[in-house]
Design a protein around this motif. Sequence first.
Motif, short mmCIF file in Angstrom:
data_model
loop_
_atom_site.label_atom_id
_atom_site.label_comp_id
_atom_site.label_asym_id
_atom_site.label_seq_id
_atom_site.Cartn_x
_atom_site.Cartn_y
_atom_site.Cartn_z
N ARG A 166 0.83 -1.20 0.00
CA ARG A 166 0.00 0.00 0.00
C ARG A 166 0.87 1.26 0.00
NH1 ARG A 166 -5.40 -0.84 0.33
NH2 ARG A 166 -5.63 1.41 0.61
N ALA A 169 1.95 1.97 -3.52
CA ALA A 169 0.90 2.46 -4.42
C ALA A 169 0.98 3.97 -4.60
CB ALA A 169 -0.47 2.06 -3.88
N ALA A 173 0.08 7.59 -7.75
CA ALA A 173 -0.58 8.88 -7.52
C ALA A 173 0.37 10.04 -7.78
CB ALA A 173 -1.12 8.94 -6.09
N GLY A 202 1.91 -2.84 -5.28
CA GLY A 202 1.36 -1.53 -5.02
C GLY A 202 1.07 -0.75 -6.29
N ALA A 206 -2.80 0.39 -7.99
CA ALA A 206 -3.16 1.80 -8.08
C ALA A 206 -3.30 2.30 -9.51
CB ALA A 206 -2.11 2.64 -7.35
N TRP A 238 -5.87 -5.24 -0.05
CA TRP A 238 -7.04 -4.60 -0.64
C TRP A 238 -8.28 -5.46 -0.44
CZ3 TRP A 238 -2.14 -3.68 -2.30
CH2 TRP A 238 -1.78 -2.35 -2.52
#
Length: 318
Positions: A166, A169, A173, A202, A206, A238
């Motif tokens: 996580r 990920a 972004a 990750g 994403a 997830w």
Amino acid sequence: MLSTLSGLSMNARLPSPLQQLTDPLLERAGVTLRLKRDDLIHPDVPGNKWRKLLPNLRAAHAAGHRRLLTFGGAYSHHLTATAAAARAAGLASVGLVRGDELADRPRNPALAAAERDGMELVFLSRADYRGTLEALDAPATRHRLAQRFGPAHVVPEGGSNALAARGSAATVAELAAQTAPNGLDERDVLCCPVGSGGTLAGIAAALPPGARALGVAVLRGGQGYLESRVNALHRAGWSGATFPRWEIDHDHHGGGYGRIPPELAALTDRFERDHGIRLERRYVAKTLACLHHRARRGDFPPGTRLTLVVTGPPSASD
């Protein structure tokens, strides 16, 4: 510990820089290349180690632990980074090292650095090491480790658990924000080396619609195992979900973990001459070699935008 974690975060360079490169071989295939420079995130805990360890440090604090316990081989960057991160966060650290024959030998640079940062190194026979990892989630194994080393937040080999995935990920972004207003779409392939699977897991989780992820295995003989590892990290991180649009290339490991064949060394030398960037050879350079080979083979449609995640800096031996 909250204040020390804040201090550790203050030294992080986030988002990591995104660098566009001109690569003649890729350009001939109609493909562009960007480097996501995670190797520049932190001076002591660089690259994907930062993204994977920070969530584990926070979890250790939340559970009231004062010690990290983890695993690695003789040249493990993960052990070195974990020792540095634990010291900066005010935690003790224990590293269980594969190979009891190493106990009385002079420390190599990776293990020496871990010890300088306060890590207690415990050398296990290869059979004991493998058996401990295979049963790591069993209550009896956790009880045995706690009895021997005291209560600890346990991080698996390579640092890849659900928390680490996580944390990784966030790379996607950042990249989407750095490429705004267009962002990421079906032209984009995000590429990274794969050792224990956490970074790829990750990134794959994403991805925005249309974008794909390509992992390059640095271990020989990991077919099936690494794919199952990534799927397991997805399910754990997830809520049981799995994700499409990712794959692992198993043909560019260079002979196995830690191996640097002459052609790979030549590639990194040429890349440094052309771009002024020294690539880490055991992971990152293998990924670049894979991209070159696949581009020559025509695997990437013209217009593809490759982003290579530089997961760590070169070592002294690179």
